[in-house]
Scaffold this motif. Structure first.
Motif, PDB file in Angstrom:
ATOM      1  N   LEU A 262     122.693  78.564 -10.538  1.00  0.00           N
ATOM      2  CA  LEU A 262     121.531  79.150  -9.868  1.00  0.00           C
ATOM      3  C   LEU A 262     120.375  79.358 -10.851  1.00  0.00           C
ATOM      4  N   LEU A 265     118.779  75.990 -11.299  1.00  0.00           N
ATOM      5  CA  LEU A 265     117.959  75.692 -10.126  1.00  0.00           C
ATOM      6  C   LEU A 265     116.654  76.468 -10.165  1.00  0.00           C
ATOM      7  N   LEU A 278     116.987  83.644  -4.105  1.00  0.00           N
ATOM      8  CA  LEU A 278     117.514  82.298  -4.284  1.00  0.00           C
ATOM      9  C   LEU A 278     119.016  82.268  -4.001  1.00  0.00           C
ATOM     10  N   VAL A 282     120.924  80.157  -0.968  1.00  0.00           N
ATOM     11  CA  VAL A 282     121.970  79.180  -1.292  1.00  0.00           C
ATOM     12  C   VAL A 282     123.239  79.503  -0.516  1.00  0.00           C
ATOM     13  N   ARG A 283     123.563  80.782  -0.365  1.00  0.00           N
ATOM     14  CA  ARG A 283     124.745  81.152   0.434  1.00  0.00           C
ATOM     15  C   ARG A 283     124.595  80.678   1.881  1.00  0.00           C
ATOM     16  N   LEU A 286     124.738  76.657   2.004  1.00  0.00           N
ATOM     17  CA  LEU A 286     125.738  76.049   1.142  1.00  0.00           C
ATOM     18  C   LEU A 286     126.519  74.938   1.836  1.00  0.00           C
ATOM     19  N   CYS A 292     118.245  70.635  -2.132  1.00  0.00           N
ATOM     20  CA  CYS A 292     117.877  71.986  -2.581  1.00  0.00           C
ATOM     21  C   CYS A 292     116.503  72.016  -3.222  1.00  0.00           C
ATOM     22  N   PHE A 296     113.518  74.263  -1.649  1.00  0.00           N
ATOM     23  CA  PHE A 296     113.026  75.465  -2.323  1.00  0.00           C
ATOM     24  C   PHE A 296     111.601  75.295  -2.834  1.00  0.00           C
TER      25      PHE A 296
END
Length: 321
Positions: A262, A265, A278, A282-283, A286, A292, A296
């Motif tokens: 993370l 990223l 963030l 992502v959770r 996922l 990604c 983002f």
């Protein structure tokens, strides 16, 4: 309840596999120090920060406490390079073991600078570090006894103390009766925060570095506090899904790897994202096939397409066309 042996478990495989990724996203200068602004003296050596955090075994296998099992724990010892913000060395021990083994000079190289908490006062280790060319900066305990060799106080134009520098010698007798002496320097300064002056005394074995550099090195210790805060807020490890020591260590390693990914990223995308936001996004995404980086960078892109289609709908064909 599982227990963890007091032997140290090195993180060498983890650090070796992650070194290319870390060096790409968190580069250092040519001499090995982290990239930062400041005086040349601060940049001349590698600065390392270390700290530990205990993790309780009170909730294992979904939080069920089995009858007859005692509560245990494991302690994670982390060592990071300044300004990298990612661990460079990680050790696991039992929760009751202290961090004094992290002060061994064999863990460091000549020219390294260590910053750590005031709880790790060991004159024998300090003297070994001095002989090995390793510099340490730590906070001074109030109850330490020493012999003062030199005491110089620097005053401001208003007559207020700005800095105080003391050269001292600590004396300690070993179990065999042998006397151990360690020479160090105490730097006392007024930390001005929120219109309040608080006197802080720092202990170091460096006799030549400037006062401001010593203060700045110790202030960098806050970076490792932020790292542990980030881990506990976003990966709280409330439950462990295995009862063996190996299973628990694997879950901690997975947490550290997820934190590193993370951070990579966050480092690579240009858009400003907080780490917690963030991690939450992502959770959510996922289990979906989503790019990604593009998402983002511009998360509103697909939503804007829908709005544009709604504002400018395609022409409806006529019945007689």
């Amino acid at each position: 309840m599982p227990t963890c042996a007091a032997t140290n478990v090195s993180s060498k495989p983890f650090t070796e596999s992650c070194t290319p990724l870390i060096s790409t996203c968190f580069p250092r200068t040519a001499d090995g120090a982290g990239v930062q602004s400041g005086s040349s003296a601060c940049k001349s050596s590698i600065r390392r920060l270390f700290r530990s955090s205990p993790i309780s075994f009170s909730k294992v296998s979904g939080g069920i406490q089995r009858p007859g099992k005692k509560k245990g724990g494991i302690k994670v010892h982390a060592n990071i390079h300044a300004n990298e913000f990612v661990p460079s060395d990680i050790r696991f021990t039992s929760a009751a073991k202290g961090d004094s083994f992290m002060l061994r000079p064999s863990n460091y190289h000549s020219g390294d600078i260590l910053a750590f908490d005031r709880a790790y006062i060991d004159y024998a280790k300090f003297e070994e570090m001095t002989e090995a060319g390793v510099t340490y900066v730590t906070k001074m305990k109030k109850n330490l006894r020493c012999e003062t060799l030199e005491d110089v106080m620097y005053m401001t134009s208003e007559g207020v103390m700005e800095h105080r520098v003391q050269q001292v010698v600590f004396t300690k007798r070993n179990k065999g009766g042998e006397e151990l002496k360690h020479r160090a320097r105490i730097i006392t300064y007024a930390d001005r925060k929120k219109h309040k002056n608080k006197l802080i005394s720092l202990l170091t074995n460096d006799m030549e570095m400037s006062i401001q550099d010593i203060i700045e090195i110790y202030r960098q210790r806050w970076e490792i506090e932020l790292l542990f805060k980030q881990l506990k807020q976003n990966f709280p490890l409330r439950y462990f899904y295995g009862e063996s020591a190996k299973a628990i260590k694997i879950q901690i390693w997975v947490t550290l790897i997820a934190n590193l990914l993370l951070m990579v990223l966050q480092k690579r995308i240009k858009r400003n994202w907080s780490f917690s936001n963030l991690a939450t996004m992502v959770r959510i995404m996922l289990m979906y096939y989503i790019d990604c980086y593009s998402f983002f960078e511009h998360p509103e892109k697909d939503w804007l397409k829908i709005l544009d289609t709604h504002d400018n709908p395609p022409a409806e064909p006529s019945l007689f066309d």
